[in-house]
Scaffold this motif. Structure first.
Motif, PDB file in Angstrom:
ATOM      1  N   ASP A 569       0.860  -1.186   0.000  1.00 42.18           N
ATOM      2  CA  ASP A 569       0.000   0.000   0.000  1.00 42.18           C
ATOM      3  C   ASP A 569       0.894   1.232   0.000  1.00 42.18           C
ATOM      4  O   ASP A 569       1.698   1.427   0.912  1.00 42.18           O
ATOM      5  CB  ASP A 569      -0.911  -0.017   1.231  1.00 42.18           C
ATOM      6  CG  ASP A 569      -1.911   1.126   1.236  1.00 42.18           C
ATOM      7  OD1 ASP A 569      -1.472   2.276   1.104  1.00 42.18           O
ATOM      8  OD2 ASP A 569      -3.114   0.867   1.376  1.00 42.18           O
ATOM      9  N   GLU A 570       0.772   2.057  -1.028  1.00 40.92           N
ATOM     10  CA  GLU A 570       1.652   3.228  -1.154  1.00 40.92           C
ATOM     11  C   GLU A 570       1.550   4.138   0.063  1.00 40.92           C
ATOM     12  O   GLU A 570       2.555   4.659   0.561  1.00 40.92           O
ATOM     13  CB  GLU A 570       1.300   4.010  -2.425  1.00 40.92           C
ATOM     14  CG  GLU A 570       2.147   5.252  -2.625  1.00 40.92           C
ATOM     15  CD  GLU A 570       1.749   6.027  -3.859  1.00 40.92           C
ATOM     16  OE1 GLU A 570       2.273   7.144  -4.046  1.00 40.92           O
ATOM     17  OE2 GLU A 570       0.910   5.529  -4.638  1.00 40.92           O
ATOM     18  N   ARG A 571       0.341   4.339   0.578  1.00 40.45           N
ATOM     19  CA  ARG A 571       0.174   5.236   1.729  1.00 40.45           C
ATOM     20  C   ARG A 571       0.923   4.705   2.949  1.00 40.45           C
ATOM     21  O   ARG A 571       1.548   5.446   3.696  1.00 40.45           O
ATOM     22  CB  ARG A 571      -1.310   5.408   2.041  1.00 40.45           C
ATOM     23  CG  ARG A 571      -2.117   6.037   0.936  1.00 40.45           C
ATOM     24  CD  ARG A 571      -3.541   6.274   1.357  1.00 40.45           C
ATOM     25  NE  ARG A 571      -4.177   5.036   1.758  1.00 40.45           N
ATOM     26  CZ  ARG A 571      -5.350   4.965   2.360  1.00 40.45           C
ATOM     27  NH1 ARG A 571      -5.987   6.062   2.668  1.00 40.45           N
ATOM     28  NH2 ARG A 571      -5.887   3.809   2.671  1.00 40.45           N
ATOM     29  N   LYS A 572       0.850   3.378   3.145  1.00 33.86           N
ATOM     30  CA  LYS A 572       1.524   2.782   4.298  1.00 33.86           C
ATOM     31  C   LYS A 572       3.036   2.915   4.163  1.00 33.86           C
ATOM     32  O   LYS A 572       3.733   3.215   5.144  1.00 33.86           O
ATOM     33  CB  LYS A 572       1.130   1.315   4.425  1.00 33.86           C
ATOM     34  CG  LYS A 572       1.640   0.661   5.699  1.00 33.86           C
ATOM     35  CD  LYS A 572       1.080  -0.751   5.853  1.00 33.86           C
ATOM     36  CE  LYS A 572       1.555  -1.358   7.171  1.00 33.86           C
ATOM     37  NZ  LYS A 572       1.052  -2.733   7.357  1.00 33.86           N
ATOM     38  N   LEU A 573       3.564   2.703   2.949  1.00 37.16           N
ATOM     39  CA  LEU A 573       5.003   2.848   2.738  1.00 37.16           C
ATOM     40  C   LEU A 573       5.452   4.279   2.997  1.00 37.16           C
ATOM     41  O   LEU A 573       6.459   4.515   3.672  1.00 37.16           O
ATOM     42  CB  LEU A 573       5.354   2.427   1.312  1.00 37.16           C
ATOM     43  CG  LEU A 573       6.825   2.626   0.911  1.00 37.16           C
ATOM     44  CD1 LEU A 573       7.744   1.803   1.794  1.00 37.16           C
ATOM     45  CD2 LEU A 573       7.036   2.280  -0.556  1.00 37.16           C
ATOM     46  N   LEU A 574       4.705   5.259   2.480  1.00 34.69           N
ATOM     47  CA  LEU A 574       5.091   6.664   2.679  1.00 34.69           C
ATOM     48  C   LEU A 574       5.019   7.050   4.147  1.00 34.69           C
ATOM     49  O   LEU A 574       5.847   7.817   4.641  1.00 34.69           O
ATOM     50  CB  LEU A 574       4.191   7.568   1.836  1.00 34.69           C
ATOM     51  CG  LEU A 574       4.349   7.426   0.322  1.00 34.69           C
ATOM     52  CD1 LEU A 574       3.362   8.332  -0.395  1.00 34.69           C
ATOM     53  CD2 LEU A 574       5.761   7.750  -0.103  1.00 34.69           C
ATOM     54  N   ALA A 575       4.021   6.514   4.864  1.00 33.96           N
ATOM     55  CA  ALA A 575       3.932   6.805   6.297  1.00 33.96           C
ATOM     56  C   ALA A 575       5.134   6.232   7.032  1.00 33.96           C
ATOM     57  O   ALA A 575       5.701   6.873   7.932  1.00 33.96           O
ATOM     58  CB  ALA A 575       2.637   6.226   6.854  1.00 33.96           C
ATOM     59  N   ALA A 576       5.553   5.019   6.663  1.00 31.58           N
ATOM     60  CA  ALA A 576       6.722   4.417   7.303  1.00 31.58           C
ATOM     61  C   ALA A 576       7.987   5.216   7.005  1.00 31.58           C
ATOM     62  O   ALA A 576       8.841   5.410   7.879  1.00 31.58           O
ATOM     63  CB  ALA A 576       6.883   2.975   6.828  1.00 31.58           C
ATOM     64  N   LEU A 577       8.114   5.705   5.788  1.00 27.75           N
ATOM     65  CA  LEU A 577       9.284   6.507   5.432  1.00 27.75           C
ATOM     66  C   LEU A 577       9.305   7.831   6.194  1.00 27.75           C
ATOM     67  O   LEU A 577      10.370   8.334   6.569  1.00 27.75           O
ATOM     68  CB  LEU A 577       9.301   6.761   3.927  1.00 27.75           C
ATOM     69  CG  LEU A 577       9.527   5.517   3.054  1.00 27.75           C
ATOM     70  CD1 LEU A 577       9.438   5.883   1.588  1.00 27.75           C
ATOM     71  CD2 LEU A 577      10.863   4.879   3.359  1.00 27.75           C
ATOM     72  N   ARG A 578       8.111   8.391   6.415  1.00 27.61           N
ATOM     73  CA  ARG A 578       8.064   9.637   7.207  1.00 27.61           C
ATOM     74  C   ARG A 578       8.620   9.399   8.599  1.00 27.61           C
ATOM     75  O   ARG A 578       9.406  10.190   9.128  1.00 27.61           O
ATOM     76  CB  ARG A 578       6.622  10.137   7.305  1.00 27.61           C
ATOM     77  CG  ARG A 578       6.473  11.367   8.201  1.00 27.61           C
ATOM     78  CD  ARG A 578       5.011  11.712   8.417  1.00 27.61           C
ATOM     79  NE  ARG A 578       4.296  10.668   9.112  1.00 27.61           N
ATOM     80  CZ  ARG A 578       4.358  10.482  10.433  1.00 27.61           C
ATOM     81  NH1 ARG A 578       5.114  11.260  11.166  1.00 27.61           N
ATOM     82  NH2 ARG A 578       3.665   9.521  11.000  1.00 27.61           N
ATOM     83  N   VAL A 579       8.218   8.285   9.202  1.00 28.98           N
ATOM     84  CA  VAL A 579       8.721   7.962  10.538  1.00 28.98           C
ATOM     85  C   VAL A 579      10.225   7.742  10.486  1.00 28.98           C
ATOM     86  O   VAL A 579      10.969   8.190  11.364  1.00 28.98           O
ATOM     87  CB  VAL A 579       8.012   6.702  11.081  1.00 28.98           C
ATOM     88  CG1 VAL A 579       8.594   6.296  12.416  1.00 28.98           C
ATOM     89  CG2 VAL A 579       6.521   6.956  11.203  1.00 28.98           C
ATOM     90  N   ALA A 580      10.690   7.077   9.434  1.00 26.58           N
ATOM     91  CA  ALA A 580      12.112   6.757   9.334  1.00 26.58           C
ATOM     92  C   ALA A 580      12.971   8.004   9.274  1.00 26.58           C
ATOM     93  O   ALA A 580      13.978   8.110   9.975  1.00 26.58           O
ATOM     94  CB  ALA A 580      12.350   5.886   8.098  1.00 26.58           C
ATOM     95  N   VAL A 581      12.589   8.955   8.437  1.00 27.57           N
ATOM     96  CA  VAL A 581      13.446  10.132   8.275  1.00 27.57           C
ATOM     97  C   VAL A 581      13.444  11.016   9.511  1.00 27.57           C
ATOM     98  O   VAL A 581      14.355  11.812   9.717  1.00 27.57           O
ATOM     99  CB  VAL A 581      13.037  10.954   7.036  1.00 27.57           C
ATOM    100  CG1 VAL A 581      13.201  10.137   5.780  1.00 27.57           C
ATOM    101  CG2 VAL A 581      11.610  11.457   7.147  1.00 27.57           C
TER     102      VAL A 581
END
Length: 722
Positions: A569-581
């Motif tokens: 799910d693109e939204r889930k991936l982008l949310a995880a990347l936000r947390v990562a950065v």
């Protein structure tokens, strides 16, 4: 006398059209004259061209004759032979082209005689050269007879060309005069038409402005009233319903049975009041043509189950059994909230009019191009002469004061508008004494409306972060590269463990690693373990993107942000990347609640803290801006109607100050247009309406926006053995 806008419009249109039609006729006549003159110009050029061809052909004949006389070689006679055959045809063409000019016809006859004489002279010299030799032919040439004939031919051709050029000049002068006169007259008429048009428009505009003053004033007052209803009723109702919900759930402590019963009554009636307020505001939208849809791909069964869960308590109170018959499985595009609203309305009515112990069935069937949702009850049925009232505003079949069932008569009218906005249809089949079937059909493929996503992606822009993608699937790497580069990521690809090792040794650490498990030369989990035992790479956040099932032990790694299964799910991936950065994976999330209504703020705070997340609060816009600057929250929950600065102004300021990547949950009593939602967007963004959002939906949205920062035990699937 009152001037009618209609009469002014008719007179103005007649004058303008008459002016333009007259100008059109003049321009048409001018155009036809231009075409005719252009034809004469082309005719003149054709005559001149033919004259030049005659002269050129005679010169070619002379050239061939001289070559043969000098050399005696018959090959030199080829130009002579060719042009000798063409000359008569050229002169005939000239005679045809100038048939309307007697003077030119006389010159053509002279030209024909001279040409014949010239050709005879050339033929004679050629014969002498062939039979008697060069000297005999030379004796004829030196007499200058051929030269004199050629000079005469040139003179005739020059006279004819001069005549044609004079005719051309005369015609062009007449054309210019006619064209100028046509343009001048047309300009005047068009100018008058424009004056009539402008005058008509100005007068109509003035009349409209006069007529509109009272209407605009009334609209302003109505708009103010609805705005007041939206905020001043929805906000306290949200607090009341939320508080009662907490009491029902035991969050305020155990209540005695009688108190529980009273709370249930209060909750039910507050929900009913909220529905009434929403119905009134929906009617306003429908009348204004501002009913907007947010389309998503959904399973019909998912919609039905959500609606049944919401009305289950009401069915239980009425001793009515609910059942389903879902005969479809394919997803379709619809506005989830609006379709649930329609289905809920139909179910409320079915439950309300069903006797105790009866069954209400919700059925979904497939038609060639649509899904049909049916609500089947065993109520009293509807007489045919009453059916026309069903879908009208404020229409009920029993309006007596002794009626047993409540209602405002708005639900079905709103349902009809929602279904038609989806390009569907709604209806009812009923038999008195046996029951009714209310149904609506929604198209499976809704091409005319673009789907609206609930949550929007990170803002695109220049690359701010680096993501190392470790995956041997080149197509997936290309897809991730395109996706993440739009979200301010520079993407570096590594197709194996070795390539990833080389990159990490030779370059600075990336902001995040997106890691597959099955790699050609090793296991991704082994690579992650290696990273954690290296001082240089131990702090790099990792998002696992794999087709493998999650491994439970890996969640002990403090910098594993998420394990996302393919297809992802693109939204889930982008949310995880936000947390990562943000590199806050091991800490508590922090949520800023911006709400001026204290009871509502307290309820939101309790929901947030139930997720194990820190909650900070602001009651006005100025305080909210200061807290964002100093507290750096992971999520902002924002109301719109605030003291000092409203929600729109807060978002605008945060964008200017480079806080545009902070996730945002707009939680308001106001209905939002698509334009409003675009203005109310930061990073990951969701928009919820207070009176249309259950506590469960609010919690789920908070979890989604706080992905990776919620202090809850993750739901992890263990790998299957074998």
């Amino acid at each position: 006398m009152k001037i009618s806008i209609k009469n002014v419009s008719i007179i103005g249109i007649v004058l303008v059209l008459g002016s333009f039609l007259l100008a059109r006729n003049i321009m048409y006549n001018t155009h036809m004259n231009l075409l005719k003159s252009r034809q004469w110009v082309m005719h003149t050029h054709e005559v001149i061209n033919q004259l030049e061809k005659v002269l050129s052909a005679l010169k070619d004949c002379e050239t061939g004759q001289r070559g043969y006389l000098i050399t005696g070689d018959a090959n030199y006679l080829q130009p002579y032979t060719k042009c000798h055959a063409e000359i008569n045809g050229l002169i005939n063409n000239l005679q045809t082209l100038t048939i309307d000019n007697a003077e030119q016809q006389q010159r053509i006859q002279t030209l024909r005689d001279l040409t014949t004489a010239k050709l005879n002279e050339l033929h004679r010299t050629i014969e002498l050269r062939r039979d008697l030799g060069f000297e005999a032919a030379r004796q004829v040439v030196v007499t200058d007879l051929g030269k004199k004939t050629m000079d005469s031919i040139r003179s005739v051709i020059a006279s004819m060309k001069s005549t044609e050029e004079q005719l051309l000049e005369s015609r062009m002068q007449r054309l210019d005069k006619a064209d100028a006169r046509g343009v001048w007259v047309s300009s005047i008429i068009v100018g008058l038409g424009c004056v009539f048009l402008i005058g008509t428009l100005v007068l109509i505009s003035y009349l409209i402005s006069v007529r509109e003053k009272e209407r605009k004033e009334m609209e302003r007052r109505v708009s103010e009233f609805y705005s007041m209803v939206s905020h001043e009723l929805r906000t306290p109702l949200t607090s009341i319903t939320g508080s009662l919900s907490l009491m029902q759930g035991g969050r305020a402590g155990e209540l005695p049975p009688r108190a529980v019963h009273l709370v249930q009554i209060a909750y039910s009636e507050s929900e009913r009041l909220i529905r009434l307020v929403n119905d009134i505001l929906d009617i306003k939208k429908i009348e204004a043509g501002k009913l907007e849809l947010k389309l998503q791909e959904l399973q019909p069964s998912e919609i039905v189950q959500n609606v049944l869960a919401g009305v289950e308590s009401i069915a239980n109170q009425a001793s009515v059994k609910l059942s389903t018959q879902i005969n479809v499985s394919k997803k379709f595009a619809c506005d989830q909230d609006r379709v649930k609203q329609v289905l809920t309305n139909l179910l409320y009515n079915a439950i309300k009019f069903s006797p105790p112990g009866a069954e209400v069935i919700v059925r979904v069937d497939s038609a060639p191009t649509a899904y049909r949702f049916s609500v089947i009850d065993k109520g009293p049925g509807i007489p045919k002469d009453q059916m026309h009232k069903l879908f009208g505003l404020f229409q009920q079949l029993d309006l007596s004061d002794t009626r047993q069932q409540g209602g405002t008569g708005l639900g079905l009218a709103i349902s009809k508008a929602i279904v038609e906005e989806h390009h569907g249809k709604i209806g009812v089949d009923s038999i008195v004494g046996q029951g009714s079937t209310f149904w609506f059909e929604l198209p499976i493929n809704t091409h005319s409306i673009m789907p609206a996503q609930l949550i929007e992606s990170l803002k695109p822009g220049a690359a701010k972060y680096t993501a190392l993608v470790v995956d041997d699937d080149e197509k997936l790497c290309d897809l991730l590269s395109m996706m993440l580069e739009e979200q301010s990521f520079k993407v570096v690809k590594a197709g194996s463990v070795r390539e990833a090792d080389v990159y990490l040794v030779e370059n600075e650490n990336p902001d995040v690693i997106i890691l597959d498990i099955g790699l050609p030369d090793g296991n991704g989990l082994a690579l992650m373990d290696k990273l954690r035992h290296n001082g240089k790479t131990e702090s790099i956040p990792v998002v696992i993107l794999s087709g493998h099932e999650p491994v439970q032990d890996t969640y002990g790694d403090p910098l594993l942000i998420d394990w996302i299964k393919k297809p992802f799910d693109e939204r889930k991936l982008l949310a995880a990347l936000r947390v990562a950065v943000k590199k806050r994976a091991s800490g508590l999330g922090r949520v800023l609640v911006v709400e001026d209504d204290l009871p509502t703020r307290e309820l939101i705070k309790q929901d947030i803290e139930s997720l194990g997340v820190e909650c900070i609060e602001a009651g006005d816009g100025v305080t909210a801006i200061q807290m964002v600057r100093t507290q750096n929250p992971d999520l902002i929950v924002l109301d719109l109607a605030l003291p000092d600065l409203d929600g729109f102004e807060i978002v605008q300021i945060l964008r200017r100050e480079n806080f545009e990547t902070i996730p945002l949950l707009v939680y308001t009593a106001r209905d939002l247009t698509n334009s409003d939602k675009q203005r109310l967007t930061l990073g990951l963004t969701a928009h919820l309406i207070k009176t249309r959002t259950s506590e469960k939906e609010l919690l789920n949205t908070l979890k989604e926006l706080l992905n990776g920062l919620v202090k809850e035990a993750p739901m992890i699937e263990t790998p299957k053995s074998g």
